[in-house]
Design an enzyme around this catalytic site. Sequence first.
Site, PDB file in Angstrom:
ATOM      1  N   GLU A  91      -4.542   7.965  -2.777  1.00  0.00           N
ATOM      2  CA  GLU A  91      -5.043   6.708  -2.222  1.00  0.00           C
ATOM      3  C   GLU A  91      -5.422   5.732  -3.340  1.00  0.00           C
ATOM      4  OE1 GLU A  91      -4.433   6.581   0.848  1.00  0.00           O
ATOM      5  OE2 GLU A  91      -5.316   4.615   1.219  1.00  0.00           O
ATOM      6  N   HIS A 141       1.739   4.569  -2.820  1.00  0.00           N
ATOM      7  CA  HIS A 141       1.901   6.014  -2.609  1.00  0.00           C
ATOM      8  C   HIS A 141       3.274   6.458  -3.108  1.00  0.00           C
ATOM      9  CE1 HIS A 141      -1.717   6.814  -0.328  1.00  0.00           C
ATOM     10  NE2 HIS A 141      -1.437   5.913   0.588  1.00  0.00           N
ATOM     11  N   HIS A 171       0.837  -1.204   0.000  1.00  0.00           N
ATOM     12  CA  HIS A 171       0.000   0.000   0.000  1.00  0.00           C
ATOM     13  C   HIS A 171       0.877   1.261   0.000  1.00  0.00           C
ATOM     14  CE1 HIS A 171      -3.512   2.490   1.257  1.00  0.00           C
ATOM     15  NE2 HIS A 171      -2.552   3.202   1.805  1.00  0.00           N
ATOM     16  N   GLU A 172       1.796   1.326   0.938  1.00  0.00           N
ATOM     17  CA  GLU A 172       2.656   2.519   1.024  1.00  0.00           C
ATOM     18  C   GLU A 172       3.527   2.644  -0.226  1.00  0.00           C
ATOM     19  OE1 GLU A 172       1.783   4.611   3.119  1.00  0.00           O
ATOM     20  OE2 GLU A 172       0.694   3.329   4.525  1.00  0.00           O
TER      21      GLU A 172
HETATM   22 ZN    ZN Z   1      -2.790   5.271   2.050  1.00  0.00          ZN
END
Ligand code: ZN
Length: 499
Positions: free
Chosen positions: A293, A267, A263-264
Amino acid sequence: MTNDAAYEELISRLKRVHVLGTVNSLLGWDEQVNLPPDSADLRAEQLALLAELQHAAASDPRVGELLTLLEGRPGEPAADQKVVLKYGRRDYDRVVKLPPDFVSEKARHSSKAFHAWAECRGRADFAGFAPFIQRHIELAKQEAGYLGYAAAPYDYMIDRNDPGMTAEAVGALFAELKKELVPLMREIVGSRVKARPGVFHGFPVEQQRTFLHAVTERIGFNYRRGRIDVSLHPFCDGSGADLRMTTHFDEHNPLNSLFSAIHETGHGLYEQGIPIERQGTPLGQPVGMAVHESQSRLWENQVARSRAFWRFFEPRFRETFSAQLGAVSSDELYLAVNAVRPTLIRVDADEVTYNLHIILRFEIEKQLFAGTLAVADLPAAWNALAQELLGLTPPNDREGVLQDVHWSGGMFGYFPSYCLGNMMAAQFWYKAQGDLPGLDDDFAKGDFSRLLGWLRRNIHEQGRRYDTRELVRAVTGEALSPKHLLRYLRERYLPLYRG
Ligand code: ZN
């Protein structure tokens, strides 16, 4: 002064603000990763000073003069210059309307509130933390007032995170989503097919670290311009030139740290996809939180929970953890990756129920800002909504209202971005699949470059050329809608759970 010279000076001043911002990020990262327990007071002073310097650079009257000069030139500016002037003006106006004393007070309060939150959360002591939230709401309303949103402070908080969005637009999208999501979740949760709990035990942290490093590097994260460390609450900060991500490890839940790191990384890939020479200017800045996001969710969910992804990584996962995975079949592993089970904790939630956690927080924030909910009544309101949406009541405030870090930083209007990002991720995903046939075959070979290239061209390199909803339309040809997310969730989960 020539047009070119004025434009160059404006760009260099915007970049200076950006560089100060990266120093601020670094201090904030260090605070959450490394700070000794009794050093918080100095850090609060450092952050307050940095905020003051950044504010001074961003609100320098010379920036205003240059904007006015360039805006007043005859003729249509070039397309790139137009974006810089539009958002340069928006940012400048927002910053000059905030008095420096207000900015440093807010920074100081945020730092103190973060430490209060960490302590109160440990003791499940909402009453101890309540005055910090109360003060943050006052500061948020004060800020909205400075910017002309006195009558609609929550709209200000939302627009600040996702340019172009309003509480009403978010409410309409969430209502449409909730109507079909709640029955879909009940169908999945009511299935006889269940992920077997507790299949994972004793995954050494060092090996988890090595594996997630390999996965995140393979999907495209550049570790020569970024790193990953450990913090209580995973996050990603910095710029594409120096990106700092964090995760946290659990020996009995290796998928948790892996998926939070992916997830990170999503980003991070967005930031790293922005050309370095444009960073710090509106041509090299992310659109907003929801678009950010969408990037993290797309990699975490659409990509990393797919069969094709695991076709490549399962043999490597088994090789790294042969002792721990001996008794776990492939089907069990895939079901664990796609486990759906309502939980009280948002960051542990699966991608089906996650959106209900967000709808809960949106409802609460809306009422807090409307003044129809008092801070003292927050735990009761939270618990009632958790029961209604998730069918669960928190046994204490640590597992309820105190679980998230966001309100300790005054980050209201931020939670909706997570759910908007989920909607966008699904919408982008279907478009990318249409544009790039055979993506599954790429993933099964461990090749993620075509998808990353598509995201770079269509989203990362666009900077702030479009606002939140304009970008979705520019990339997909359609308005933002929850129907793609609902389609994706049905296609992924119903075949699995109908067994
Ligand atoms: Zn996030």
